[in-house]
Every structure is written in structure tokens, then in C-alpha cells.
Design an enzyme around this catalytic site. Structure first.
Site, PDB file in Angstrom:
ATOM      1  N   CYS A  51       0.848  -1.188   0.000  1.00 33.23           N
ATOM      2  CA  CYS A  51       0.000   0.000   0.000  1.00 33.23           C
ATOM      3  C   CYS A  51       0.884   1.240   0.000  1.00 33.23           C
ATOM      4  CB  CYS A  51      -0.876  -0.031   1.255  1.00 33.23           C
ATOM      5  SG  CYS A  51      -1.699   1.536   1.540  1.00 33.23           S
TER       6      CYS A  51
ATOM      7  N   ASN B  42      10.930  -0.565  -8.015  1.00 33.65           N
ATOM      8  CA  ASN B  42      10.929  -1.280  -9.289  1.00 33.65           C
ATOM      9  C   ASN B  42       9.548  -1.212  -9.917  1.00 33.65           C
ATOM     10  OD1 ASN B  42      12.504  -3.164 -11.112  1.00 33.65           O
ATOM     11  ND2 ASN B  42      10.633  -4.344 -10.774  1.00 33.65           N
ATOM     12  N   GLU B  43       9.508  -0.757 -11.132  1.00 34.67           N
ATOM     13  CA  GLU B  43       8.265  -0.770 -11.914  1.00 34.67           C
ATOM     14  C   GLU B  43       7.033  -0.485 -11.053  1.00 34.67           C
ATOM     15  OE1 GLU B  43       8.263  -4.448 -14.176  1.00 34.67           O
ATOM     16  OE2 GLU B  43       9.556  -3.563 -15.685  1.00 34.67           O
TER      17      GLU B  43
ATOM     18  N   CYS C  65      -6.168   4.466   1.878  1.00 32.51           N
ATOM     19  CA  CYS C  65      -6.223   4.954   0.490  1.00 32.51           C
ATOM     20  C   CYS C  65      -7.573   5.616   0.190  1.00 32.51           C
ATOM     21  CB  CYS C  65      -5.914   3.818  -0.488  1.00 32.51           C
ATOM     22  SG  CYS C  65      -4.175   3.336  -0.417  1.00 32.51           S
TER      23      CYS C  65
ATOM     24  N   GLU D 129      16.210  -1.924 -18.608  1.00 33.75           N
ATOM     25  CA  GLU D 129      16.162  -3.386 -18.732  1.00 33.75           C
ATOM     26  C   GLU D 129      15.828  -3.751 -20.170  1.00 33.75           C
ATOM     27  OE1 GLU D 129      13.450  -5.474 -16.168  1.00 33.75           O
ATOM     28  OE2 GLU D 129      13.875  -4.186 -14.466  1.00 33.75           O
TER      29      GLU D 129
ATOM     30  N   TRP E  33       8.320 -15.000 -19.834  1.00 33.41           N
ATOM     31  CA  TRP E  33       6.930 -14.707 -19.454  1.00 33.41           C
ATOM     32  C   TRP E  33       6.039 -14.409 -20.653  1.00 33.41           C
ATOM     33  CZ3 TRP E  33       6.051  -9.812 -21.146  1.00 33.41           C
ATOM     34  CH2 TRP E  33       7.133  -8.928 -21.172  1.00 33.41           C
TER      35      TRP E  33
ATOM     36  N   GLU F 116      11.999 -16.865 -12.240  1.00 34.54           N
ATOM     37  CA  GLU F 116      12.708 -16.257 -13.369  1.00 34.54           C
ATOM     38  C   GLU F 116      13.963 -17.028 -13.752  1.00 34.54           C
ATOM     39  OE1 GLU F 116      12.938 -12.084 -12.253  1.00 34.54           O
ATOM     40  OE2 GLU F 116      11.096 -11.720 -13.388  1.00 34.54           O
ATOM     41  N   LYS F 117      14.037 -18.306 -13.341  1.00 31.91           N
ATOM     42  CA  LYS F 117      15.297 -19.026 -13.571  1.00 31.91           C
ATOM     43  C   LYS F 117      15.588 -19.280 -15.051  1.00 31.91           C
ATOM     44  CE  LYS F 117      13.440 -23.661 -12.413  1.00 31.91           C
ATOM     45  NZ  LYS F 117      12.084 -23.258 -11.980  1.00 31.91           N
ATOM     46  N   PHE F 118      14.543 -19.185 -15.901  1.00 36.42           N
ATOM     47  CA  PHE F 118      14.812 -19.385 -17.328  1.00 36.42           C
ATOM     48  C   PHE F 118      14.777 -18.076 -18.123  1.00 36.42           C
ATOM     49  CE2 PHE F 118      13.035 -23.643 -16.128  1.00 36.42           C
ATOM     50  CZ  PHE F 118      14.267 -24.284 -16.121  1.00 36.42           C
TER      51      PHE F 118
HETATM   52  C1  GLA Z   1      10.573  -6.640 -15.202  1.00 39.43           C
HETATM   53  C2  GLA Z   1      11.180  -6.501 -13.822  1.00 39.43           C
HETATM   54  C3  GLA Z   1      12.379  -7.385 -13.609  1.00 39.43           C
HETATM   55  C4  GLA Z   1      12.176  -8.736 -14.224  1.00 39.43           C
HETATM   56  C5  GLA Z   1      11.869  -8.560 -15.689  1.00 39.43           C
HETATM   57  C6  GLA Z   1      11.726  -9.853 -16.446  1.00 39.43           C
HETATM   58  O1  GLA Z   1      10.937  -5.712 -16.098  1.00 39.43           O
HETATM   59  O2  GLA Z   1      11.515  -5.183 -13.508  1.00 39.43           O
HETATM   60  O3  GLA Z   1      12.601  -7.478 -12.223  1.00 39.43           O
HETATM   61  O4  GLA Z   1      11.136  -9.386 -13.583  1.00 39.43           O
HETATM   62  O5  GLA Z   1      10.652  -7.881 -15.809  1.00 39.43           O
HETATM   63  O6  GLA Z   1      11.475  -9.623 -17.812  1.00 39.43           O
HETATM   64 ZN    ZN Z   2      -3.841   1.331   0.820  1.00 42.20          ZN
END
Ligand code: GLA
Ligand code: ZN
Length: 702
Positions: free
Chosen positions: A135, A169-170, A180, A326, A334, A374-376
């Protein structure tokens, strides 16, 4: 950022922006680095340093999800491992974008303080799990983040290896918890002042939705309110502001420790949920994560132009060089099907980012994880653990190319064409229940128009309603459904001052509250385009109409083009008709018009034409009429583009072949030098499959 002289950030003396970091005034090349996954195996760090040097990597984004390693239990901080990583970097000429770890919380925190977890629109609180599950309002989460960031800043804010902060991150997602809801109501009170104003803006009399107490207002919910367009729009704006507020909260201790270190947060392609433009002023540099699905069809033109648009969008947020934070060195894990990059594509797609203004090429990730989801995913170092892989070879080769491009750092993209693209328009046009709920296709439409400019090699900015249009000569306004009165005035001024505008159907329909403009569409643009759009019809997927170019029209475009999906029935008021409908009861009525106003002209396209050939011909003419700068004077085959960066004394022309086949480009002048090999090039330049060349020439304009 480092100091500069020009008001736009360009240093007048060099014609360039200062480098993102004065510590590393070169192209940055590197990856997300997660040593916290390898703390049980200290040899890995040693080996990583050797490999980073071999790969020509000079920068790593460190510790993005490392909260558990940094604070294994509440109040017990462990920085020894990070000290070792950063000190070793400093000893080896490798730099770091140091992350704040708020993208994922440690398990102990969720257990002790469930309020840090997100509540869904269904009002159910999530369990601990995944990442990005917090949150943005929770006082505990804010307190924990502030403490963590303050400790990181105090310890590493002046570390020689640290070039900047990678914030979280993102960012994304929303929370519907009590905190909220309260914040949403406060936000609305500040915006509207009174419930009367809110009721009017949301057209609340409809279905008896009138609010009589602020406490009645809450966020949209699947089992509650979903259909009040103004409400949905304000919720989305609030989510952007809340997230931005959290970003500001995160950087406060970092800036207090060292205001010189740049801060960024990594963004995602055409991300729907946040108006990224609202972040631009608060970020020192824009960064984003690009994951194209190459090689799905014979030609990569469509994917390439989509990512080109995104690169242009992210550059345009600050109108400065940006970071490719990235990308994958090979495949993702994915996407529905994860294809490998074919030979040449790693270099081509990386240089595509650079061509559009990136001063960094970075990957997810440096070393493949051994376990979990995410190992692959592609990484520079594979599970095999050594450098003798195809992917490592591609990365190292690009490292050598980037090392030779130091002069390019900070070089602007001189765009004189722009496309209007607002997030609130996007939200509103997709939310509206109107002529084509089975696919209004706003984004696809924008892309169709953009692709023409891309194919013509016209450097293009992607601008918002708040941007100054003074620098542009050609402005594309595709489906500006939500259009403010002041934006209408701005576009009118742009045209009167000599600009060429191209506006399409379904523009100027609602104002900023999603209330329809009264008095005739396209509302604030009606005088500028000189037409009245009386009705609009949705066509079924299989239905067709056509647009017939008028004989001897001033554009010189001939023939008939197929129209699909949306056809607007317009009246030319002061505008001249250039093409008419070919079918149905509105056959013969205007479908394409031009209105000459002041020193400029405004074109209006009433129907959705599908054929790329039309857009290429149309924008070729308009670009010519507007006199916009192109990267390259020669012909470009389909799937091949030219992009330009220029500091006013040297032009860098990027020739990029996404056609899927070999391509030849006839050079338009003899004065080219290959920026990598320094050889002179002229005549016919052969581009192999997935080929990319960077050519230098003395600037054609200063
Ligand atoms: C995103 C995330 C990363 C990773 C990549 C995989 O962009 O920021 O941590 O998970 O995807 O493509
Ligand atoms: Zn919240």
C-alpha cells in the site's frame, strides 16, 4: 544532474546534454545485479567481476529486491555484503545504480504489519507474496521505507561506485484500503472544494448518484460503482498522484544525503495505470524496461515501430537522453512463446534504443537465478557459468560498440514532428461507452499514424497537452477524444503560427471531466479544423466503406482507400474537401479535409483508413509541407528506418533494418563516415538481415 547552461538542459557550448553521471561520462552498459541471491557462494562475486569486464559492462543496478538481505529482521541491518560488492566495483571501474528495495517487502514485515499489504478493488486484503504488493499510503510502509532509504543514503550516498538511485521497481498497481480511501477523498476535496462541484463534474444526477456526504465517496469497485466516467478518471489520476507521492517520499532521504546523485525509477512500455508524464519533473533521468517479441512474423516492422514509439515517448517525457534500464540479452520467460534473438537482433534492438536517445543499454539480468520463477529468463551469464555462450558473445560485442560511442553521449534527438498522446485521453476513450465498444483501438490508431513517420525517418516527439508546441512544425492529433479547451486554443495557435496539424475522427468530444463538449464536435477544435462532426458510426469487423480521393486534390494522392471500424459524418464548414466517402448513405460526404488558418493548415481525417500506404503517402506530403527535418534524404524500404541524433555540429544517422530480409539503402550524400569503423561510406549501403549502421556526417543544420 550535472550543471548546464541552456534552459532546455543543453550545454550551449557542446550542443549536448551533460552525461547522466559525471562519474561515468560514457555509454552505460550493464544489467540488474542480484548478489543477494548468491551470498552463500562468495566465489560468484569474484567471477562476476571478471565476466563483467569481459562483457564490456561498466554499470550494474544493484539490490533491487534485497530488503530481506539488508534487514533480515526488524531493526537489524546487514550492510557488510553490499559494502563488499560496491567496494569491489569501485576497485574495478564498475559503477552502480543502487536500488531502494521497496519493490518487495520482507516476510517478517507482512506478518507483523498486515497493513503494508495491498487491498484489492474487491476490498479483500492480499496475503504476503509476489512483489509490488504494498500500500502506498500505509504509515508503517512509509516509515519502514524512509528508514531503509535513509540508512542506504547515509552509507552509500557518497560511495565512489554509486552513480545514482534506482528507486523501487516498476511502480504500479493500486490499493483500496481505508488509508487509500481517505486519501482519495482528501484528493477530491482539494480538487473540487465542494460536493456540488464534484456532483456536477461527475454528472451525478444521472441514476441518482448525487453525493450528500464526503464519506459516501469511495474508489470504483466491481461490486460497486464502475460506470461514472468522471469518477473512474479521477481515481486513475489519484492513483498516479499517490504513486508519485510515494516516489517523493522515497527520494527525500536520498536527496538529503546527496542532492547530486540522480534518481530514476524504471517504467514499462505504454503502461496503462500511471500517467508517466506526471513523474517527469521529479525524475532526474527517465528509464524504462523494453521487452519486444521479435521474430513473430517475417518482418519485425510492427514490433520495431511500437518500441520506437515507446523510446520516443520516454525520451519526450524530459526531452533528454534516457536510460534503457532493462532488456533481455536473449529471451524472456513470461511471454506466451519465448523466442531467441536471431543473430544481429541483439545489436539492432540495443542500437534502436540508442538511436532514439538512450545513453544506456542495460539488461535484466546479469546472472540467471538458480531457482524460482525467473530461472529461465535470459541473462548475460547463463547457468553454465562461463563466457563461452552465444549470448555472452553478443553482449560483449555490443560492449565494444558502445565503448566507441562516447562522443554520442548527451546528443539530442532533433524532433520537429510531434504526436499528441495523453494518458487521461487514453483512459477516457477506452472507458467511454460509445460507437465501438467491441474495439475502439486507440493505441493501435496512434501507432498506425506513428509508423508512417517512423518509416519516413522523421524524428518525432510524443507530447502531452501540457507541453509547449513551439518547437514543432507538424503535429498529429489522433483520436484526442478528451480535449481541454486550453489544448484546443494551443493547437489553434500552433496552426495560426504556421504549423501543420492532422486531426482525426473522435477528437474534441469530452472535456477534462469526461463531460461532452456542447455546441458541436470536435468542440475546442471546431474552428481550427473548420468542420462539424455531426454523427459517428461504428462498423462491424467485417464491414467496409471507402475513402475516395478527390481528383486533382492538392495533396496529389490518388485512388480509393478502405475505411473500417469508425466513420464520422462531417460537414466541411470553412475546410476544403480532399476526399469523400465511397459507400453507404453518406457516400459523397467529406472524409478528408484541410482548413487553412493563419500561416498554417489543419487536416481532418473522418474515417479510420487501415492501409499503411495511405498514411505513408499522407504524412510524406504533410512532412514536406511542414518542412520538418528528416534523418535521411534517401528512400527507405518498408521495415527500414533512419533515426537521427545531432549536437548541431555532427549528425549521427542510424540505419536500422527490421524488414526481416536484406536491404539496400542508397545514401543521399557522399559525406558519411561509419561511426564504428571510421571508414568513409557512400553509394549503395547493404544492410544484412537485422543490420544496423551508424553513420556520421557534418550536421545538416546547426
Ligand atoms: C521486469 C522486472 C524485472 C524482471 C523482468 C523480467 O521488467 O523489472 O525485475 O522481472 O521484468 O522480464
Ligand atoms: Zn492502501
Amino acid at each position: 544532474m550535472t550543471t548546464n547552461n541552456g534552459s532546455n538542459g543543453i550545454n550551449g557550448g557542446t550542443g549536448k546534454f551533460p552525461p547522466i553521471s559525471a562519474k561515468l561520462p560514457a555509454m552505460m552498459h550493464g544489467a540488474d545485479y542480484n548478489p543477494d541471491q548468491w551470498l552463500h557462494d562468495p566465489k560468484v562475486l569474484e567471477e562476476d567481476i571478471r565476466l563483467m569486464k569481459l562483457a564490456g559492462c561498466n554499470v550494474m543496478s544493484v539490490g533491487i529486491f534485497a530488503w530481506s538481505a539488508l534487514e533480515p529482521e526488524e531493526g537489524r541491518f546487514e550492510f557488510g555484503w553490499l559494502d563488499r560488492v560496491l567496494d569491489t566495483f569501485a576497485d574495478n571501474g564498475i559503477y552502480a545504480w543502487l536500488a531502494t528495495p521497496s519493490g518487495a517487502r520482507p516476510t517478517w514485515m507482512s506478518q507483523k504489519y498486515p497493513e503494508v499489504l495491498r487491498v484489492g478493488a474487491n476490498r479483500v486484503r492480499n496475503l504476503h507474496g509476489l512483489r509490488h504488493n504494498h500500500c502506498y499510503s500505509s504509515p508503517v510502509y512509509r516509515e519502514k521505507t524512509a528508514l531503509m532509504n535513509a540508512k542506504l543514503a547515509e552509507r552509500y550516498g557518497h560511495h565512489p561506485a554509486v552513480v545514482g538511485w534506482h528507486i523501487s521497481n516498476e511502480y504500479g498497481g493500486e490499493c483500496h484500503c481505508g488509508y487509500c480511501q481517505e486519501a482519495f477523498r482528501d484528493w477530491l476535496k482539494a480538487k473540487y472544494g465542494t460536493l456540488e462541484a464534484l456532483n456536477l463534474a461527475w454528472w451525478a444526477a444521472f441514476w441518482s448518484h448525487t453525493y450528500t456526504d464526503w464519506a459516501q465517496v469511495e474508489s470504483p469497485a466491481p461490486h460497486g460503482e464502475t460506470m461514472v466516467h468522471g469518477h473512474n478518471l479521477d481515481w486513475r489520476r489519484f492513483v498516479t498522484d499517490r504513486t508519485l507521492d510515494f516516489y517523493r517520499h522515497e527520494i527525500k532521504p536520498l536527496k538529503a544525503a546527496n542532492p547530486e546523485l540522480p534518481c530514476t525509477t524504471n517504467m514499462m512500455d505504454l503502461f496503462y495505470d500511471l500517467d508517466y508524464r506526471a513523474f517527469a519533473d521529479d525524475l532526474d533521468v527517465i528509464s524504462w524496461d523494453a521487452y519486444p517479441t521479435w521474430h513473430e512474423t517475417d518482418s519485425d516492422e510492427s514490433v520495431a515501430s511500437w518500441f520506437a514509439f515507446n523510446h520516443d515517448l520516454f525520451r519526450s517525457l524530459k526531452k533528454q537522453p534516457f536510460m534503457l534500464m532493462e532488456s533481455t540479452p536473449s529471451l524472456t520467460n513470461w511471454q506466451p512463446v519465448s523466442k531467441l534473438k536471431r543473430p544481429g537482433m541483439h545489436r539492432l534492438s540495443s542500437l534502436q534504443a540508442v538511436a532514439h536517445g538512450a545513453d544506456t543499454v542495460q539488461y535484466f539480468q546479469w546472472r540467471k537465478s538458480r531457482g524460482s520463477s525467473e530461472k529461465f529468463h535470459g541473462a548475460v551469464v547463463d547457468h553454465v557459468g562461463h563466457e563461452h555462450t552465444r549470448v555472452f558473445g553478443d553482449v560483449a560485442e555490443l560492449g565494444r560498440t558502445l565503448a566507441g560511442l562516447t562522443d554520442l553521449v548527451g546528443t539530442p534527438v532533433p524532433a520537429e514532428a510531434a504526436i499528441l498522446f495523453d494518458w487521461d485521453n487514453r483512459w477516457a476513450v477506452n472507458d467511454a461507452q460509445g460507437p465501438r465498444n467491441g474495439g475502439i483501438h486507440y493505441e493501435k490508431t496512434v501507432m498506425q499514424h506513428y509508423r508512417a513517420l517512423w518509416g519516413l525517418g522523421v524524428p518525432t516527439d510524443i507530447v502531452g497537452s501540457g507541453d509547449d508546441l513551439g518547437a514543432y512544425k507538424l503535429l498529429l492529433v489522433p483520436m484526442a477524444y478528451l480535449l481541454r479547451e486550453e489544448t484546443g486554443r494551443k493547437i489553434e495557435r500552433f496552426v495560426r503560427d504556421g504549423g501543420i496539424a492532422a486531426v482525426t475522427y473522435w477528437s474534441g468530444i469530452v472535456n477534462e471531466n469526461d463531460l461532452c463538449h456542447l455546441g458541436g464536435f470536435p468542440g475546442p477544435l471546431r474552428q481550427t479544423v473548420g468542420i462539424w462532426a455531426e454523427e459517428i458510426e461504428g462498423l462491424h469487423d467485417g464491414d467496409r466503406n471507402s475513402v475516395v480521393m478527390a481528383g486533382s486534390n492538392p495533396l496529389g494522392i490518388e485512388g480509393t482507400f478502405e475505411a473500417r471500424e469508425l466513420c464520422e459524418l462531417i460537414h466541411a464548414e470553412t475546410a476544403e474537401t480532399l476526399a469523400v466517402y465511397g459507400g453507404d448513405f453518406y457516400a459523397g460526404r467529406p472524409a478528408l479535409t484541410v482548413n487553412r488558418l493563419g500561416d498554417g493548415a489543419a487536416y481532418y481525417l473522418a474515417a479510420r483508413i487501415m492501409d499503411d500506404v495511405f498514411y505513408r503517402a499522407f504524412y510524406d506530403k504533410l512532412a514536406h509541407e511542414a518542412g520538418v527535418r528528416r534523418a535521411f534524404g534517401g528512400e527507405l524500404a518498408p521495415g527500414v528506418t533512419a533515426q537521427l541524433r545531432s549536437d548541431g555540429s555532427v549528425d549521427y544517422v542510424f540505419l536500422l533494418n527490421f524488414s526481416g530480409g536484406e536491404a539496400a539503402v542508397g545514401l543521399d550524400q557522399a559525406d558519411y563516415e561509419d561511426a564504428e569503423t571510421h571508414e568513409r561510406v557512400s553509394g549503395l549501403l547493404e544492410l544484412p538481415v537485422n543490420g544496423a549502421r551508424i553513420l556520421k556526417r557534418p550536421a545538416t543544420r546547426s
